[in-house]
Design an enzyme around this catalytic site. Structure first.
Site, PDB file in Angstrom:
ATOM      1  N   HIS A 229     -12.694   2.849   0.056  1.00  0.00           N
ATOM      2  CA  HIS A 229     -12.714   1.873   1.157  1.00  0.00           C
ATOM      3  C   HIS A 229     -13.385   0.565   0.733  1.00  0.00           C
ATOM      4  CE1 HIS A 229     -12.562   5.110   4.571  1.00  0.00           C
ATOM      5  NE2 HIS A 229     -11.337   4.706   4.259  1.00  0.00           N
TER       6      HIS A 229
ATOM      7  N   ASN B  46       0.875  -1.174   0.000  1.00  0.00           N
ATOM      8  CA  ASN B  46       0.000   0.000   0.000  1.00  0.00           C
ATOM      9  C   ASN B  46       0.911   1.223   0.000  1.00  0.00           C
ATOM     10  OD1 ASN B  46      -1.835   1.993   0.460  1.00  0.00           O
ATOM     11  ND2 ASN B  46      -2.801   1.016   2.230  1.00  0.00           N
TER      12      ASN B  46
ATOM     13  N   ARG C  81      -2.457  -2.318  -3.522  1.00  0.00           N
ATOM     14  CA  ARG C  81      -3.669  -1.514  -3.348  1.00  0.00           C
ATOM     15  C   ARG C  81      -3.585  -0.327  -4.290  1.00  0.00           C
ATOM     16  NH1 ARG C  81      -4.486   3.360   0.306  1.00  0.00           N
ATOM     17  NH2 ARG C  81      -6.611   3.871  -0.184  1.00  0.00           N
TER      18      ARG C  81
ATOM     19  N   GLU D  38      -7.806  -5.114   5.552  1.00  0.00           N
ATOM     20  CA  GLU D  38      -7.690  -4.884   4.109  1.00  0.00           C
ATOM     21  C   GLU D  38      -6.506  -5.650   3.512  1.00  0.00           C
ATOM     22  OE1 GLU D  38      -8.300  -0.642   5.338  1.00  0.00           O
ATOM     23  OE2 GLU D  38      -8.822  -0.414   3.238  1.00  0.00           O
TER      24      GLU D  38
ATOM     25  N   ARG E  24     -11.007  15.655   7.372  1.00  0.00           N
ATOM     26  CA  ARG E  24     -11.837  16.008   6.209  1.00  0.00           C
ATOM     27  C   ARG E  24     -13.220  16.439   6.662  1.00  0.00           C
ATOM     28  NH1 ARG E  24     -10.498  10.635   3.613  1.00  0.00           N
ATOM     29  NH2 ARG E  24      -8.472  10.933   2.623  1.00  0.00           N
TER      30      ARG E  24
END
Ligand code: ADP
Length: 393
Positions: A177, A7, A88, A379, A236
């Site tokens: 996601h 990742n 990823r 993940e 965010r």
């Protein structure tokens, strides 16, 4: 089989080496500040964490260093023993609805999404290149954050803006996601012994999104064209009125990029509380009577609750609600507060049972109309499983 998952960010690279089908993690690690003078990395092996300094001028240096560690720690005797690498990738546009083996054609298709994910896509693809150079004979898979959401219908993915923005430039909801929501759906389906579940998956980490899933298919999700949309997050804003952007540009004499940076990096928990982006800082602030922290927590939980109610309607009644990721797995108070805010759905959290962190467990009472679970996400495992399946196809 030994599968490596990767990742990559613009200045970071996270990796895990997992033995499959046993699902055993052999080694994991994190390279940070790639390209700067203070670059370093840490690895975790046999439960022990080791931090090392290293000159990492680019991702290729990190890949070389990672390969050296794999051999020195006896994970492999030579790099040929790595059976596959799963990368990823943040954006698969509307081209990829599932994970694929990487070929030159796949990479050139991915390149066109630089425009849609300018900060994330180029470094991720540079990292794929570095791995392909270092391991030229090893099969590699691309696992996209967006792919799971490609089952959304137009009603969900088209924005009510001029339609040509979609046809000309690909302006639509993509959602992110996806790998986590897919893992949550797979795990909760196994736990409840059903594959037709209507699931509301709440991934509440420093980035946060909710996904409505019907029988394994994403129906809607809160992130949108970019990960800025939907829930309030660590830094965010989540959903807000777009008119605020030119208004602040004028008031503060700022460029659009500067205001967007504030919406991405200075908003959410950090913006409202003025204290921190981590929900642990917010919990400490609440304990100390800081009203802005109380407000930040209330906004966060209310917005999560509102989306759960909306997705319960969209699914025509959910079978299960799942909390996952950093906050979902660990913030006992947030789970209770969100539970209280969806009481109108007949949801009841068992506060005595809910008093734990980081485990798979049901937290609702027996008479809760919708069962609620905590499921730790993974993940990396999902990426490794996809890679394993593609190699063995
Ligand atoms: P990401 O992968 O998006 O960085 P994570 O899923 O790891 O995010 O979640 C990180 C966030 O989880 C932290 O910023 C923090 O807000 C929250 N978190 C982690 N541990 C705890 C805890 N013990 N209590 C409350 N919140 C926590």
């Amino acid at each position: 089989m030994k599968i490596l998952t990767v990742n990559a960010g613009s200045s970071s690279l996270k990796f895990n080496c997992i033995e499959l089908p046993e699902q055993k993690e052999l080694i994991s690690g994190y390279f940070e500040r790639i390209g700067s003078k203070e670059s370093f990395y840490s690895i975790k092996i046999n439960g022990e964490k080791i931090k090392r300094e290293a000159e990492l001028n680019n991702h290729m240096d990190a890949v070389d260093c990672l390969n050296k560690e794999l051999i020195e720690n006896n994970i492999v005797a030579s790099l040929d023993e790595i059976d596959g690498v799963g990368h990823r990738l943040v954006h698969g546009g509307d081209e990829f609805n599932k994970s694929v083996l990487i070929t030159d054609e796949v990479l050139s298709a991915c390149k066109q999404f630089d425009d849609l994910a300018p900060l994330h896509n180029p470094p991720m693809l540079a990292c794929v290149d570095a791995f392909r150079k270092a391991l030229p004979n090893t099969p590699m898979a691309a696992v996209f954050d967006t792919a799971f959401h490609q089952t959304m219908k137009e009603t969900e993915f088209i924005y009510p803006v001029p339609y040509e923005w979609y046809t000309k430039y690909g302006v639509r909801k993509y959602g992110f996601h996806g790998t986590s929501h897919r893992f949550i759906n797979k795990t909760i389906s196994e736990v409840m012994g059903r594959n037709d579940l209507k699931v509301i998956s709440c991934h509440l980490g420093s980035g946060a999104s909710i996904c409505a899933i019907d029988a394994g298919k994403s129906v809607d999700t809160t992130m949108g064209f970019s990960p800025l949309a939907g829930l309030m997050m660590g830094t965010r804003s989540g959903d807000m009125d777009a008119s605020i952007i030119p208004f602040i540009m004028n008031k503060e004499n700022k460029t659009c990029d500067e205001v967007m940076n504030e919406l991405n990096k200075k908003s959410g928990f950090l913006g409202v509380s003025g204290t921190g982006s981590d929900s642990r800082d917010i919990e400490d602030g609440i304990a100390a009577g800081n009203e802005r922290c109380v407000l930040a927590q209330n906004i966060f939980c209310q917005r999560v609750a509102n989306y759960i109610a909306m997705y319960n309607n969209l699914l025509n009644g959910a079978d299960v609600i799942v909390f996952t990721a950093g906050i979902g797995e660990n913030s006992i108070d947030s789970r209770v507060e969100i539970g209280e805010k969806i009481a109108s759905l007949g949801v009841k959290i068992d506060t005595a049972v809910n008093d734990f962190r980081g485990k798979l467990k049901k937290i609702s009472t027996e008479d809760s109309k919708i069962p609620v679970y905590v499921v730790p996400t993974n993940e990396e495992l999902m990426i490794a499983l996809d890679t394993y399946e593609l190699i063995n196809e």
